[in-house]
Design a protein around this motif. Structure first.
Motif, short mmCIF file in Angstrom:
data_model
loop_
_atom_site.label_atom_id
_atom_site.label_comp_id
_atom_site.label_asym_id
_atom_site.label_seq_id
_atom_site.Cartn_x
_atom_site.Cartn_y
_atom_site.Cartn_z
N ARG A 1 49.75 6.72 37.74
CA ARG A 1 51.22 7.07 37.40
C ARG A 1 51.28 5.53 37.54
O ARG A 1 52.51 4.72 36.23
CB ARG A 1 52.28 8.10 37.94
CG ARG A 1 52.80 8.41 37.77
CD ARG A 1 53.85 8.83 36.59
NE ARG A 1 55.01 7.48 35.49
CZ ARG A 1 55.21 8.00 35.04
NH1 ARG A 1 54.56 8.25 34.13
NH2 ARG A 1 56.29 6.93 34.64
N ASP A 2 52.39 4.80 38.73
CA ASP A 2 53.04 4.20 38.77
C ASP A 2 52.55 2.34 38.73
O ASP A 2 53.03 2.23 38.75
CB ASP A 2 53.52 4.45 40.60
CG ASP A 2 53.95 6.00 40.77
OD1 ASP A 2 55.19 5.84 39.64
OD2 ASP A 2 54.34 6.49 42.07
N GLY B 1 50.99 2.97 34.62
CA GLY B 1 51.94 3.72 33.62
C GLY B 1 51.73 4.66 33.14
O GLY B 1 52.49 4.24 31.69
N LEU B 2 50.43 5.56 33.55
CA LEU B 2 50.23 6.67 32.25
C LEU B 2 51.48 8.15 32.35
O LEU B 2 51.80 8.40 33.08
CB LEU B 2 48.71 6.72 32.72
CG LEU B 2 47.55 5.91 32.65
CD1 LEU B 2 46.54 5.99 32.67
CD2 LEU B 2 47.34 5.33 30.85
#
Lengths: 172, 253
Positions: free
Chosen positions: A130-131, A134-135
């Motif tokens: 995620r971070d 960036g998905l």
């Protein structure tokens, strides 16, 4: 290795996402040399499995292969890293004072990296996807093979643990 | 259980994963709940600190070369369509858009200097996958930071809901090997992909129709905008005018 007609296509599907694959492997293993081995192995698998790629997000597809390769590698080379406490999804963060926002704001790269490295692998993987990568939640759920709700709770746990580690008043 | 859910919703709000109604609801609760607001503040700070301090690892050049060599194109052999491409093509045929040129446009065009075919292929891929964006949000304050965390120069993000083109989200395409930001707008039942590329060569403003897709190219400052959609060329011109007018009315700081 013999070249197949799909080689040309492979370059178009895989090459643009190499940095993402490397970043994920780098975080999961904690070092660049192992990450290179894993990415190379993952790309080989991707090349062999290219005809199973169904045209969705090429990035999610490559990351799913990289992730599986990384966990296979970890199981073989660092089995201890994968030993997980019984009921990880219901693990409660250590009780203590509410983390202080001002302390979190002052955290430096080394402290953040230590805190992420200390996360249990499923939490770390979700946080990195995620971070760092960036998905979207949907892609993460697909890559890690868990329901959307689990992605969200792992993310909440991972961030909770990071805030506790970085924002603990006596931690510096 | 509701506190558990609230924690999850808070993450989703932070990550731009809530739809407009969910976000509105969340903002209302945020205003009424000081401890929720404090938690949200800490989460935002954590994210900012991670963005500030962490550098995304980049694949070493040697690894890149090894993998490229592993898959070096054998120029002599023109590939038969691999299954995924055939599948994608047949889906388009089913949608009544099929033609030989559709297949051509779906071919990877990494060395193509004219980005049109790549842009159209990416637009189609977005439609076929049912997910034309990586981040779904109609809020430019969510999309802008999402791009800002991925590009040195984030694109202008302008909401044109009042003009009939609401924002639907954003995604990243790879044009000639370089990632490029794409804004996705909605117009009635249709999507418009707006890609911002660094301007190069001589300025050109054109309206094209390629494979049944309307394509509009224009330049503003150092940016070349490519709008791709299956809407009418006249409507796409409207879109371009609305975008340019809104950009002028609200100059970027």
């Amino acid at each position: 290795m013999t070249k197949t007609p799909s080689d040309e296509h492979f370059a178009a599907v895989v090459m643009p996402h190499l940095d993402d694959a490397y970043a994920l492997a780098r975080w999961l293993t904690g070092n660049g040399t192992d990450a290179e081995d894993i990415v190379q192995d993952a790309c080989l698998r991707a090349l062999r499995g290219l005809d199973r790629y169904s045209g969705g997000s090429a990035r999610a597809w490559l990351l799913a292969i990289t992730r599986n390769t990384a966990f296979t590698w970890l199981a073989r080379n660092r089995p201890k890293a994968l030993v997980i406490t019984e009921d990880i999804e219901n693990l409660t963060p250590a009780d203590g004072a509410t983390p202080e926002e001002a302390l979190i704001a002052k955290a430096d790269a080394a402290a953040i990296e230590r805190a992420i490295a200390a996360l249990p692998p499923p939490f770390m993987e979700t946080l990195v996807l995620r971070d760092i990568n960036g998905l979207s939640y949907r892609d993460i759920a697909e890559i890690t093979g868990v329901p959307l709700g689990t992605v969200m709770s792992r993310l909440a746990r991972a961030r909770g643990l990071l805030m506790a580690a970085l924002g603990r008043p006596e931690a510096k | 259980m509701s506190t558990g859910n609230e924690t999850l919703i808070t993450q989703a709000a932070l990550d731009g994963e809530l739809d407009a109604a969910g976000m509105l609801d969340f903002e209302n609760r945020l205003a009424a709940n000081a401890s929720l607001a404090a938690e949200y503040g800490r989460l935002k700070t954590l994210r900012e600190v991670m963005r500030r301090e962490l550098v995304k690892p980049v694949a070493p050049q040697a690894l890149r070369q090894r993998i490229a060599a592993m898959a070096a194109p054998s120029a002599a052999v023109r590939p038969a369509a691999p299954p995924w491409r055939a599948m994608a093509a047949s889906a388009i045929v089913a949608a009544g858009l099929g033609s030989a040129s559709t297949w051509l446009a779906l071919r990877p065009a990494i060395e193509d200097t004219n980005p049109a075919s790549t842009l159209i292929a990416d637009h189609k891929r977005g439609l076929l996958s049912g997910q034309p964006f990586d981040i779904a949000s109609s809020d430019r304050h969510t999309i802008k930071p999402w791009f800002a965390s991925r590009f040195a120069l984030a694109p202008r993000v302008i909401d044109l809901a009042a003009q009939g083109f609401p924002l639907a989200g954003g995604r990243i395409d790879v044009i000639a090997g370089v990632p490029a930001p794409v804004l996705v707008y909605r117009h009635k039942e249709h999507f418009i992909s707006l890609t911002a590329l660094p301007a190069r060569g001589s300025p050109s403003s054109q309206a094209l129709v390629i494979d049944g897709y309307s394509v509009r190219v224009w330049r503003a400052g150092g940016t070349e905008y490519w709008a791709i959609s299956d809407i009418d060329p006249a409507e796409l011109s409207n879109f371009r005018q609305s975008f340019a007018a809104a950009a002028k009315a609200a100059p970027e700081k």
